[in-house]
Design an enzyme around this catalytic site. Structure first.
Site, PDB file in Angstrom:
ATOM      1  N   VAL A  73      -1.285   0.109  -6.589  1.00 51.18           N
ATOM      2  CA  VAL A  73      -0.486   0.432  -7.776  1.00 51.18           C
ATOM      3  C   VAL A  73      -0.238  -0.858  -8.545  1.00 51.18           C
ATOM      4  O   VAL A  73       0.157  -1.869  -7.970  1.00 51.18           O
ATOM      5  CB  VAL A  73       0.861   1.092  -7.386  1.00 51.18           C
ATOM      6  CG1 VAL A  73       1.723   1.318  -8.628  1.00 51.18           C
ATOM      7  CG2 VAL A  73       0.641   2.409  -6.663  1.00 51.18           C
ATOM      8  N   GLY A 118       2.442  -5.586  -8.466  1.00 44.65           N
ATOM      9  CA  GLY A 118       1.467  -4.678  -7.868  1.00 44.65           C
ATOM     10  C   GLY A 118       1.762  -4.504  -6.401  1.00 44.65           C
ATOM     11  O   GLY A 118       2.572  -5.243  -5.827  1.00 44.65           O
ATOM     12  N   LYS A 119       1.160  -3.551  -5.772  1.00 44.22           N
ATOM     13  CA  LYS A 119       1.285  -3.379  -4.325  1.00 44.22           C
ATOM     14  C   LYS A 119       0.165  -2.471  -3.864  1.00 44.22           C
ATOM     15  O   LYS A 119      -0.337  -1.644  -4.630  1.00 44.22           O
ATOM     16  CB  LYS A 119       2.637  -2.735  -3.969  1.00 44.22           C
ATOM     17  CG  LYS A 119       3.121  -3.066  -2.567  1.00 44.22           C
ATOM     18  CD  LYS A 119       3.716  -4.439  -2.503  1.00 44.22           C
ATOM     19  CE  LYS A 119       4.170  -4.817  -1.109  1.00 44.22           C
ATOM     20  NZ  LYS A 119       4.928  -6.070  -1.104  1.00 44.22           N
ATOM     21  N   GLY A 120      -0.233  -2.616  -2.601  1.00 43.92           N
ATOM     22  CA  GLY A 120      -1.285  -1.754  -2.070  1.00 43.92           C
ATOM     23  C   GLY A 120      -1.040  -1.447  -0.618  1.00 43.92           C
ATOM     24  O   GLY A 120      -0.185  -2.064   0.029  1.00 43.92           O
ATOM     25  N   ASP A 159       1.039  -8.460   3.536  1.00 42.42           N
ATOM     26  CA  ASP A 159       2.300  -7.744   3.673  1.00 42.42           C
ATOM     27  C   ASP A 159       2.322  -7.230   5.115  1.00 42.42           C
ATOM     28  O   ASP A 159       1.618  -7.786   5.962  1.00 42.42           O
ATOM     29  CB  ASP A 159       2.364  -6.602   2.637  1.00 42.42           C
ATOM     30  CG  ASP A 159       3.766  -6.063   2.447  1.00 42.42           C
ATOM     31  OD1 ASP A 159       4.545  -6.684   1.728  1.00 42.42           O
ATOM     32  OD2 ASP A 159       4.094  -5.003   3.026  1.00 42.42           O
TER      33      ASP A 159
END
Ligand code: NAD
Length: 429
Positions: A73, A118-120, A159
Site C-alpha cells: 500500500v 507505504g507498507k507491505g 518490519d
C-alpha cells in the site's frame, strides 16, 4: 501481561479499540477537525493513493506449489517516494497494512524527511518456512511489484519477521530485473551492500534523544531519572543500553515471559549476556524477578513501551504511574487510552515521533546510496540528533500553540505538512 493480553484480545468488546485502521482513523479525524482541513483535502489525505494485492506462487522445499497473498500500500507520495516496511506474518491483513502505511506518511512528515508513506506484507508463517522458502517468497513478491517499487517511487525496509537479509534479496531481485545494481531500492540492508552505519541503533537512539528532551522540559536530571522499558528487543534493548550509557537508571525491563526490577538500576549489557546464557531475562543476578503484568505500572519518570501494539488500553491506562510515556513501539496506546492519559497529565511522546529515529536513518541510508558516498557513524548520529531534537521541539511548540496534547499536535503538524505539499503541487483532479 501475556495472559491478560490474550484475554483482552479475545474480548469482542475490545476488538474495535484494537483495530489498527480504526485507531489511525480516530487520530486522523481529530487532527483534521482541529486543523479545519477542508472536506476535499480530508478525503485525499484519508485514502491510500494505491493498494496492490498479489497472489504469488512459491515452490516449497518438498516440491509442492503454494500460493501466498501479499500486499503493498502506498498511502501518500505527496512529499516523496513511499517509505515503509514489509512484514511476514500469518495475521497480515489489508486493514493493517493500510493503517501502517498511513502511519508512515505522518511519521515521515513529523520528522520532515522527504518521503511519503507505504507498507507491505505477505501472509505467511515464517516459523514454519525454511530460509530457501522465505527467499523465494521475497523474490517473487519483489518481481511482482517491479512496476511500483523503485528508489524514486517506493522504498521498502524491514518490519516484523523481515531483516537485513530479506532486504538484500529484494535489492538483488530488483537489480537483476533492472540489469544494474540498485542499492537505494531498500533500506535496512547489510552494511556491505549499501547499509548505513548507525541504522541498527537508530530507533533506540531516537527514543533516548526525545526522552532527554522531555526530561529537560520537566527539569529532571537524567542521572536521577527512573525508567521502565517493556520489550528487550531491537528498540527496547538498544534504548536500554544507550540510556544506561547516558547515566539514566533503568529500574525495570519487561519481557513477555517475565520482568526484572532493581531500584538501583539494571545493567542492560549484563542482562543481555544473562539472556544469551539462560534464554530468559528472569533469575538475573542484577535484579529481582517481578510480575510482568505489574511492572508496567511501577512509579517512574519514563515508561518506554517498546514491544508491541495495544499494550496500554482503556482497561489499564488508569494504572500508569509514569510522568513521560515514550512510545518506542508502533501503536502501543489505543485511542481510548489517550483520553485517560491526558486526564492523568502523562506527557506522551507519540510513536510517530518517538520511534522515528529508524526511518530517519533509513532516509540517510537512501541518501548515501544515491550519493555513493558513505558517512561515518558520528555523522549519522549527529544528524539524527539534530532531526529528532528539532522534531520534538516542533511537536511540543505546535501543541502549546494549539492547546492540544502531543499526539494530536504531531498528527496536526504532519497533516499540515502533507496538505501543504499537496496544495503547492496543485491537485491534478
Ligand atoms: P523485536 O522483536 O526486536 O523486539 C520486541 C521485544 O518485545 C521482543 O524481545 C519480545 O519478546 C518482546 N515482547 C513481545 N510481546 C511482549 C509483551 N507483551 N510484553 C513484554 N515484552 C514483549 O522488535 P523491535 O524491532 O524492537 O520492534 C518493537 C516495536 O517497535 C514494534 O512495535 C515495531 O513496529 C516498533 N518499531 C521498530 C522499529 C525498528 O527499527 N526496529 C522502528 C520503529 C518502530
Amino acid at each position: 501481561m501475556i495472559i491478560e493480553d490474550i484475554n483482552i484480545h479475545d474480548d469482542p468488546s475490545m476488538q474495535a479499540e484494537f483495530n489498527p485502521w480504526l485507531a489511525a482513523e480516530a487520530r486522523f479525524n481529530e487532527a483534521a477537525m482541529k486543523l479545519g482541513l477542508d472536506e476535499g483535502l480530508t478525503k485525499v489525505l484519508k485514502s491510500p493513493a494505491m493498494e496492490v494485492t498479489i497472489h504469488i506462487p512459491v515452490m516449497l522445499d518438498d516440491g509442492r506449489l503454494e500460493v501466498f497473498t501479499g500486499y503493498r500500500v502506498q498511502h501518500s507520495l505527496a512529499r516523496g517516494p513511499a517509505k515503509g516496511g514489509i512484514r511476514f506474518a500469518p495475521d497480515v491483513s489489508i486493514d493493517e497494512v493500510r493503517a501502517l502505511s498511513s502511519w508512515m506518511t505522518w511519521k515521515c512528515a513529523v520528522v520532515n524527511i522527504p518521503f511519503g508513506g507505504g507498507k507491505g506484507g505477505v501472509i505467511c508463517d515464517p516459523k514454519i518456512l525454511s530460509p530457501g522458502e522465505l527467499e523465494r517468497i521475497t523474490r517473487r513478491y519483489t518481481a511482482e511489484l517491479m512496476d511500483i517499487l523503485g528508489p524514486e517511487r517506493d522504498v521498502p525496509a524491514p518490519d516484523m519477521n523481515t531483516n537485513a537479509q530479506t532486504m538484500a534479496w529484494i535489492m538483488d531481485t530488483y537489480s537483476m530485473h533492472k540489469r544494474q545494481t540498485c542499492t537505494a531500492i531498500v533500506t535496512g540492508k547489510p552494511l556491505d551492500l549499501g547499509g548505513s552505519k548507525g541504522r541498527p541503533e537508530a530507533t533506540g537512539r531516537g527514543c533516548l534523544i526525545v526522552t532527554l528532551q522531555a526530561l529537560k522540559r520537566f527539569g529532571i536530571d537524567p542521572k536521577l531519572s527512573r525508567v521502565v522499558i517493556q520489550g528487550f528487543g531491537n528498540v527496547g534493548g538498544m534504548a536500554a543500553k544507550l540510556m544506561f550509557k547516558a547515566g539514566i537508571k533503568i529500574i525495570s525491563i519487561i519481557e513477555y515471559d517475565g520482568a526484572v526490577y532493581n531500584a538501583d538500576g539494571i545493567d542492560p549489557n549484563a542482562l543481555e549476556q544473562h539472556r544469551q546464557e539462560t534464554g530468559s531475562i528472569t533469575h538475573f543476578p542484577g535484579g529481582v524477578d517481578m510480575d510482568p503484568e505489574e511492572a508496567m505500572f511501577l512509579e517512574c519518570d519514563v515508561l518506554v513501551p517498546a514491544a508491541r501494539e495495544n499494550v496500554i488500553h482503556s482497561r489499564n491506562a488508569g494504572r500508569i504511574r509514569a510522568k513521560i510515556l515514550c512510545e518506542g513501539a508502533n501503536g502501543p496506546t489505543t485511542a481510548q487510552a489517550d483520553k485517560i492519559l491526558e486526564e492523568k497529565r502523562v506527557f506522551v511522546i507519540p510513536d510517530i515521533l518517538a520511534n522515528a529515529g529508524g526511518v530517519t536513518v533509513s532516509y540517510f541510508e537512501w541518501v548515501q546510496d544515491r550519493q555513493g558516498f558513505f558517512w561515518n557513524e558520528d555523522m549519522v548520529n549527529e544528524r539524527l540528533e539534530e532531526i529528532m531534537v528539532n522534531s520534538f521541539r516542533d511537536v511540543v511548540a505546535y501543541g502549546d500553540q494549539h492547546k492540544v496534547n502531543n499526539r494530536t499536535a504531531a498528527y496536526m503538524l504532519a497533516l499540515d505538512r502533507v496538505a501543504f505539499a499537496i496544495k503547492l503541487r496543485g491537485i491534478y483532479a
